[in-house]
Design a protein around this motif. Structure first.
Motif, PDB file in Angstrom:
ATOM      1  N   VAL A  73       0.852  -1.197   0.000  1.00  0.00           N
ATOM      2  CA  VAL A  73       0.000   0.000   0.000  1.00  0.00           C
ATOM      3  C   VAL A  73       0.880   1.237   0.000  1.00  0.00           C
ATOM      4  CG1 VAL A  73      -1.692   1.350   1.298  1.00  0.00           C
ATOM      5  CG2 VAL A  73      -1.946  -1.132   1.136  1.00  0.00           C
ATOM      6  N   SER A  74       1.881   1.258   0.840  1.00  0.00           N
ATOM      7  CA  SER A  74       2.758   2.419   0.967  1.00  0.00           C
ATOM      8  C   SER A  74       3.462   2.739  -0.353  1.00  0.00           C
ATOM      9  CB  SER A  74       3.784   2.162   2.069  1.00  0.00           C
ATOM     10  OG  SER A  74       4.671   3.246   2.178  1.00  0.00           O
ATOM     11  N   GLY A  75       4.021   1.740  -0.984  1.00  0.00           N
ATOM     12  CA  GLY A  75       4.721   1.952  -2.253  1.00  0.00           C
ATOM     13  C   GLY A  75       3.791   2.444  -3.349  1.00  0.00           C
ATOM     14  N   ALA A  76       2.620   1.844  -3.432  1.00  0.00           N
ATOM     15  CA  ALA A  76       1.656   2.255  -4.451  1.00  0.00           C
ATOM     16  C   ALA A  76       1.143   3.666  -4.194  1.00  0.00           C
ATOM     17  CB  ALA A  76       0.496   1.261  -4.497  1.00  0.00           C
ATOM     18  N   MET A  77       0.965   4.007  -2.917  1.00  0.00           N
ATOM     19  CA  MET A  77       0.480   5.341  -2.573  1.00  0.00           C
ATOM     20  C   MET A  77       1.478   6.425  -2.955  1.00  0.00           C
ATOM     21  SD  MET A  77      -2.464   5.699  -1.711  1.00  0.00           S
ATOM     22  CE  MET A  77      -3.805   4.651  -1.305  1.00  0.00           C
ATOM     23  N   ARG A  78       2.753   6.151  -2.793  1.00  0.00           N
ATOM     24  CA  ARG A  78       3.763   7.136  -3.204  1.00  0.00           C
ATOM     25  C   ARG A  78       3.566   7.483  -4.676  1.00  0.00           C
ATOM     26  NH1 ARG A  78       6.997   4.327   0.326  1.00  0.00           N
ATOM     27  NH2 ARG A  78       7.840   2.953  -1.281  1.00  0.00           N
ATOM     28  N   TYR A  79       3.369   6.470  -5.495  1.00  0.00           N
ATOM     29  CA  TYR A  79       3.153   6.695  -6.929  1.00  0.00           C
ATOM     30  C   TYR A  79       1.846   7.458  -7.161  1.00  0.00           C
ATOM     31  CZ  TYR A  79       1.771   5.815 -11.716  1.00  0.00           C
ATOM     32  OH  TYR A  79       1.336   5.987 -13.001  1.00  0.00           O
ATOM     33  N   LEU A  80       0.746   7.006  -6.573  1.00  0.00           N
ATOM     34  CA  LEU A  80      -0.558   7.633  -6.812  1.00  0.00           C
ATOM     35  C   LEU A  80      -0.584   9.092  -6.369  1.00  0.00           C
ATOM     36  CD1 LEU A  80      -2.845   4.655  -5.773  1.00  0.00           C
ATOM     37  CD2 LEU A  80      -2.539   5.580  -8.092  1.00  0.00           C
ATOM     38  N   ILE A  81       0.092   9.399  -5.268  1.00  0.00           N
ATOM     39  CA  ILE A  81       0.175  10.785  -4.794  1.00  0.00           C
ATOM     40  C   ILE A  81       1.035  11.606  -5.755  1.00  0.00           C
ATOM     41  CG2 ILE A  81       1.105  12.261  -2.952  1.00  0.00           C
ATOM     42  CD1 ILE A  81       0.212   9.956  -0.998  1.00  0.00           C
ATOM     43  N   GLN A  82       2.145  11.027  -6.180  1.00  0.00           N
ATOM     44  CA  GLN A  82       3.058  11.734  -7.095  1.00  0.00           C
ATOM     45  C   GLN A  82       2.372  12.109  -8.404  1.00  0.00           C
ATOM     46  OE1 GLN A  82       6.550   9.489  -8.127  1.00  0.00           O
ATOM     47  NE2 GLN A  82       7.262  11.008  -9.565  1.00  0.00           N
ATOM     48  N   VAL A  83       1.547  11.238  -8.938  1.00  0.00           N
ATOM     49  CA  VAL A  83       0.877  11.536 -10.205  1.00  0.00           C
ATOM     50  C   VAL A  83      -0.441  12.274 -10.006  1.00  0.00           C
ATOM     51  CG1 VAL A  83       1.996   9.651 -11.457  1.00  0.00           C
ATOM     52  CG2 VAL A  83      -0.235   9.262 -10.396  1.00  0.00           C
ATOM     53  N   GLY A  84      -0.797  12.569  -8.754  1.00  0.00           N
ATOM     54  CA  GLY A  84      -1.960  13.405  -8.479  1.00  0.00           C
ATOM     55  C   GLY A  84      -3.299  12.710  -8.556  1.00  0.00           C
ATOM     56  N   LEU A  85      -3.332  11.388  -8.423  1.00  0.00           N
ATOM     57  CA  LEU A  85      -4.606  10.682  -8.458  1.00  0.00           C
ATOM     58  C   LEU A  85      -5.210  10.503  -7.068  1.00  0.00           C
ATOM     59  CD1 LEU A  85      -3.877   7.929 -11.131  1.00  0.00           C
ATOM     60  CD2 LEU A  85      -5.192  10.056 -11.401  1.00  0.00           C
ATOM     61  N   VAL A  86      -4.377  10.603  -6.039  1.00  0.00           N
ATOM     62  CA  VAL A  86      -4.823  10.394  -4.660  1.00  0.00           C
ATOM     63  C   VAL A  86      -4.176  11.451  -3.770  1.00  0.00           C
ATOM     64  CG1 VAL A  86      -4.673   8.784  -2.709  1.00  0.00           C
ATOM     65  CG2 VAL A  86      -5.169   7.915  -4.982  1.00  0.00           C
ATOM     66  N   ALA A  87      -4.899  11.873  -2.748  1.00  0.00           N
ATOM     67  CA  ALA A  87      -4.363  12.813  -1.766  1.00  0.00           C
ATOM     68  C   ALA A  87      -4.256  12.107  -0.421  1.00  0.00           C
ATOM     69  CB  ALA A  87      -5.267  14.029  -1.639  1.00  0.00           C
ATOM     70  N   LYS A  88      -3.209  12.440   0.324  1.00  0.00           N
ATOM     71  CA  LYS A  88      -2.999  11.891   1.664  1.00  0.00           C
ATOM     72  C   LYS A  88      -3.469  12.940   2.660  1.00  0.00           C
ATOM     73  CE  LYS A  88       0.917  10.341   4.475  1.00  0.00           C
ATOM     74  NZ  LYS A  88       2.375  10.099   4.417  1.00  0.00           N
ATOM     75  N   GLU A  89      -4.193  12.486   3.678  1.00  0.00           N
ATOM     76  CA  GLU A  89      -4.668  13.404   4.707  1.00  0.00           C
ATOM     77  C   GLU A  89      -4.651  12.700   6.059  1.00  0.00           C
ATOM     78  OE1 GLU A  89      -9.444  12.835   4.112  1.00  0.00           O
ATOM     79  OE2 GLU A  89      -8.445  14.230   2.782  1.00  0.00           O
ATOM     80  N   ARG A  98      -5.016   8.724   5.978  1.00  0.00           N
ATOM     81  CA  ARG A  98      -6.019   8.133   5.108  1.00  0.00           C
ATOM     82  C   ARG A  98      -5.810   8.703   3.720  1.00  0.00           C
ATOM     83  NH1 ARG A  98     -11.703  10.709   7.234  1.00  0.00           N
ATOM     84  NH2 ARG A  98     -11.313  12.817   6.547  1.00  0.00           N
ATOM     85  N   TYR A  99      -6.322   8.009   2.738  1.00  0.00           N
ATOM     86  CA  TYR A  99      -6.085   8.377   1.351  1.00  0.00           C
ATOM     87  C   TYR A  99      -7.415   8.642   0.679  1.00  0.00           C
ATOM     88  CZ  TYR A  99      -1.619   6.566   2.692  1.00  0.00           C
ATOM     89  OH  TYR A  99      -0.442   6.358   3.355  1.00  0.00           O
ATOM     90  N   ARG A 100      -7.451   9.741  -0.066  1.00  0.00           N
ATOM     91  CA  ARG A 100      -8.685  10.193  -0.702  1.00  0.00           C
ATOM     92  C   ARG A 100      -8.485  10.316  -2.207  1.00  0.00           C
ATOM     93  NH1 ARG A 100     -13.068  12.825   0.841  1.00  0.00           N
ATOM     94  NH2 ARG A 100     -12.281  13.142   2.956  1.00  0.00           N
ATOM     95  N   VAL A 101      -9.459   9.793  -2.925  1.00  0.00           N
ATOM     96  CA  VAL A 101      -9.516  10.033  -4.359  1.00  0.00           C
ATOM     97  C   VAL A 101     -10.488  11.199  -4.537  1.00  0.00           C
ATOM     98  CG1 VAL A 101     -11.367   8.364  -4.838  1.00  0.00           C
ATOM     99  CG2 VAL A 101      -9.775   8.988  -6.636  1.00  0.00           C
ATOM    100  N   LEU A 102     -10.104  12.178  -5.329  1.00  0.00           N
ATOM    101  CA  LEU A 102     -10.948  13.352  -5.530  1.00  0.00           C
ATOM    102  C   LEU A 102     -12.088  13.011  -6.481  1.00  0.00           C
ATOM    103  CD1 LEU A 102      -8.080  15.938  -6.003  1.00  0.00           C
ATOM    104  CD2 LEU A 102      -9.310  15.369  -3.901  1.00  0.00           C
ATOM    105  N   ASN A 103     -13.240  13.620  -6.274  1.00  0.00           N
ATOM    106  CA  ASN A 103     -14.377  13.366  -7.155  1.00  0.00           C
ATOM    107  C   ASN A 103     -14.074  13.782  -8.589  1.00  0.00           C
ATOM    108  OD1 ASN A 103     -15.976  12.220  -5.182  1.00  0.00           O
ATOM    109  ND2 ASN A 103     -16.857  14.174  -4.571  1.00  0.00           N
ATOM    110  N   ASP A 104     -13.285  14.820  -8.759  1.00  0.00           N
ATOM    111  CA  ASP A 104     -12.934  15.296 -10.091  1.00  0.00           C
ATOM    112  C   ASP A 104     -11.493  14.924 -10.430  1.00  0.00           C
ATOM    113  OD1 ASP A 104     -11.810  17.002  -8.262  1.00  0.00           O
ATOM    114  OD2 ASP A 104     -12.412  18.835  -9.273  1.00  0.00           O
ATOM    115  N   VAL A 105     -11.111  13.700 -10.086  1.00  0.00           N
ATOM    116  CA  VAL A 105      -9.728  13.245 -10.204  1.00  0.00           C
ATOM    117  C   VAL A 105      -9.187  13.350 -11.624  1.00  0.00           C
ATOM    118  CG1 VAL A 105     -10.328  10.791 -10.479  1.00  0.00           C
ATOM    119  CG2 VAL A 105      -8.098  11.434  -9.581  1.00  0.00           C
ATOM    120  N   TRP A 106      -9.998  13.056 -12.626  1.00  0.00           N
ATOM    121  CA  TRP A 106      -9.501  13.087 -14.012  1.00  0.00           C
ATOM    122  C   TRP A 106      -9.243  14.519 -14.450  1.00  0.00           C
ATOM    123  CZ3 TRP A 106      -7.732   8.619 -14.575  1.00  0.00           C
ATOM    124  CH2 TRP A 106      -8.410   7.506 -14.108  1.00  0.00           C
TER     125      TRP A 106
END
Length: 173
Positions: A73-89, A98-106
């Protein structure tokens, strides 16, 4: 059904949905993202967040739902946060993330591509000057820079039309 620690555990349906059906969707969408070039683990985690009603899960929840290690999870989250698909809060009142996907992610993801393409344009133009503007390599680099300039213009127009569409206004009004 989710298996863990060698035993089968029946999971309660999520928000009135059949957990197995949701899990099947998560894996199908993840497989499509993998075909498009995203890594398998980030694809599974992103798909899981997209299918979650709140769009928010902790690392432990993701580990449990996907039957993967916290390190995965940690490794994948680093990538997802880096490319802006997920936010860490921070989870309110806790030290857990916790990790959030934005409603307007695309929309957000494409907006961030603008910055990347601008950097590529600068480097490509420097490369053209370095190898020589009149050379075949220089022309190839110039054509690439021109393509990304065109893409930025088109992307801005497309994103503007999407905003209008979402607001319920026809384009041009």
């Amino acid at each position: 059904m989710i298996t863990g620690k060698g035993t089968a555990v029946e999971r309660e349906p999520e928000q009135g949905r059949d957990g197995r059906v949701v899990s099947d969707f998560v894996e199908r969408f993840a497989a499509e993202l993998v075909v498009a070039g995203m890594g398998r683990m980030p694809s599974r985690i992103f798909s899981c967040l997209m299918a979650e009603e709140s769009g928010v899960l902790t690392s432990a929840e993701l580990s449990e739902r996907l039957q993967i290690s916290p390190a995965a999870v940690s490794g994948a989250m680093r990538y997802l946060i880096q490319v802006g698909l997920v936010a860490k809060e921070r989870e309110p009142g806790s030290r857990r993330d916790r990790y959030r996907v934005l409603n307007d992610v695309w929309f957000e993801s494409l907006t961030r591509r603008d910055e990347i393409m601008l950097r590529w344009i600068r480097v490509l133009k420097d490369g053209e000057a370095t190898v020589g503007a009149g050379t075949v390599a220089g022309e190839r680099l110039a054509e690439s820079a021109a393509f990304f300039e065109f893409m930025i213009d088109e992307l801005h127009g497309m994103l503007g039309r999407w905003r209008e569409h979402r607001a319920g206004r026809p384009a041009g009004e």
